[in-house]
Design an enzyme around this catalytic site. Structure first.
Site, mmCIF file in Angstrom:
data_model
loop_
_atom_site.group_PDB
_atom_site.id
_atom_site.type_symbol
_atom_site.label_atom_id
_atom_site.label_comp_id
_atom_site.label_asym_id
_atom_site.label_seq_id
_atom_site.Cartn_x
_atom_site.Cartn_y
_atom_site.Cartn_z
ATOM 1 N N LYS A 8 0.713 -1.198 -0.178
ATOM 2 C CA LYS A 8 0.177 -0.051 -0.016
ATOM 3 C C LYS A 8 0.787 1.296 0.090
ATOM 4 C CE LYS A 8 -2.119 -1.129 3.813
ATOM 5 N NZ LYS A 8 -1.395 -2.299 4.073
ATOM 6 N N ARG A 84 -9.936 0.874 8.527
ATOM 7 C CA ARG A 84 -9.329 -0.587 8.774
ATOM 8 C C ARG A 84 -10.320 -1.284 9.688
ATOM 9 N NH1 ARG A 84 -3.180 0.523 8.111
ATOM 10 N NH2 ARG A 84 -2.234 -1.413 8.671
ATOM 11 N N ARG A 118 11.311 -6.043 5.747
ATOM 12 C CA ARG A 118 11.200 -4.596 5.233
ATOM 13 C C ARG A 118 12.242 -3.680 6.185
ATOM 14 N NH1 ARG A 118 5.439 -1.746 5.413
ATOM 15 N NH2 ARG A 118 5.286 -2.700 7.501
ATOM 16 N N ARG A 147 11.283 -1.498 11.475
ATOM 17 C CA ARG A 147 10.142 -1.149 12.415
ATOM 18 C C ARG A 147 9.745 -1.934 13.504
ATOM 19 N NH1 ARG A 147 4.993 0.375 8.547
ATOM 20 N NH2 ARG A 147 3.964 -0.729 10.141
ATOM 21 N N ARG A 158 -0.677 -8.630 13.319
ATOM 22 C CA ARG A 158 -1.279 -7.821 12.490
ATOM 23 C C ARG A 158 -1.954 -8.519 11.291
ATOM 24 N NH1 ARG A 158 4.046 -5.326 11.022
ATOM 25 N NH2 ARG A 158 2.871 -3.819 9.444
#
Ligand code: ADP
Ligand code: ADP
Length: 206
Positions: A8, A84, A118, A147, A158
């Site tokens: 996204k 969300r 990531r 992160r 998540r």
């Protein structure tokens, strides 16, 4: 819309640049306000950061206000990471109409690889990947960070939160005239080509 790691951020950045519109992302806005005192909401935690590090959703009151303010000052926008859950979708209906609802589809196995690999450049906010997309500049490579919520444990949570809370929102939009599903499993440039043509046809057709 799409699960964590679907692409996204990567793709909505390109939409914003190509169409000359604002990139409104609740994730970035919340990361910039991780330590904000939200104890008056009487939720499970007292700051957005505590929810985020666990991979849980930050309370609606906080995100709804961020989005309302951002949309008020935007002349055209791509919304990334909101709504969300179903209540956020209702709040958004009271703020604006959407031309296009873009859904990125990616398998769980790929999502886990993308998220745990990531890395972020703290100076530019740009996201990279240890396997698929590392910066050429060694100075940038050396300063990349992971992160907090891209740990294996937070990632699993998540993805569960996505299935439980966000997947029903996507179902709500299936009948929207701007609804498009894009296969997000392919390399970034191929995903982008599919998005660009889908967005162009929806916007021209409206
Ligand atoms: P989201 O905002 O949906 O969580 P990101 O755009 O941050 O997703 O992408 C998650 C990770 O996967 C990043 O490390 C990014 O570089 C990488 N990535 C994004 N799109 C692709 C793709 N099509 N193929 C491979 N890796 C990708
Ligand atoms: P990703 O799509 O990779 O999970 P984001 O940067 O969009 O990453 O979101 C990171 C975290 O920020 C989420 O796990 C959640 O804690 C919080 N967050 C972002 N958007 C929302 C939202 N609309 N509602 C509640 N929490 C949100």
């Amino acid at each position: 819309m799409g699960p964590p790691g679907a692409g996204k951020g990567t793709q909505s950045e390109r939409i914003a640049e190509t169409y000359g519109i604002e990139h409104v992302t609740t994730g970035d806005a919340l990361r910039a306000n991780k330590e904000m005192d939200i104890s008056h909401l009487d939720g499970e935690h007292d700051t957005p950061g505590a929810y985020m590090d666990a991979g849980d959703l930050v309370p609606d009151a906080v995100v709804d206000e961020i989005v309302e303010r951002a949309l008020d000052s935007a002349d055209g926008f791509v919304l990334d990471g909101y709504p969300r859950n179903p209540d956020q979708a209702v709040a958004l209906e009271g703020m604006t109409d959407l031309d296009v609802v873009l859904v990125l589809e990616v398998s769980r196995e790929t999502l886990i690889n993308r998220l745990t690999g990531r890395r972020l450049d703290p100076e530019t906010g740009e996201s990279y990947h240890v396997e698929f997309d590392m910066p050429d500049d060694e100075a940038v490579r050396d300063r990349l960070v992971q992160r907090e919520d891209d740990s294996r444990e937070a990632v699993e949570n998540r993805l569960d939160v996505f299935e439980r809370e966000t997947a029903p929102v996507i179902d709500r939009y299936r009948d929207h005239e701007g609804y498009v599903e894009v296969d997000g499993e392919r390399p970034p440039d191929e995903v982008w080509a599919a998005i660009d043509s889908a967005v162009a046809s929806k916007v021209e057709g409206s």
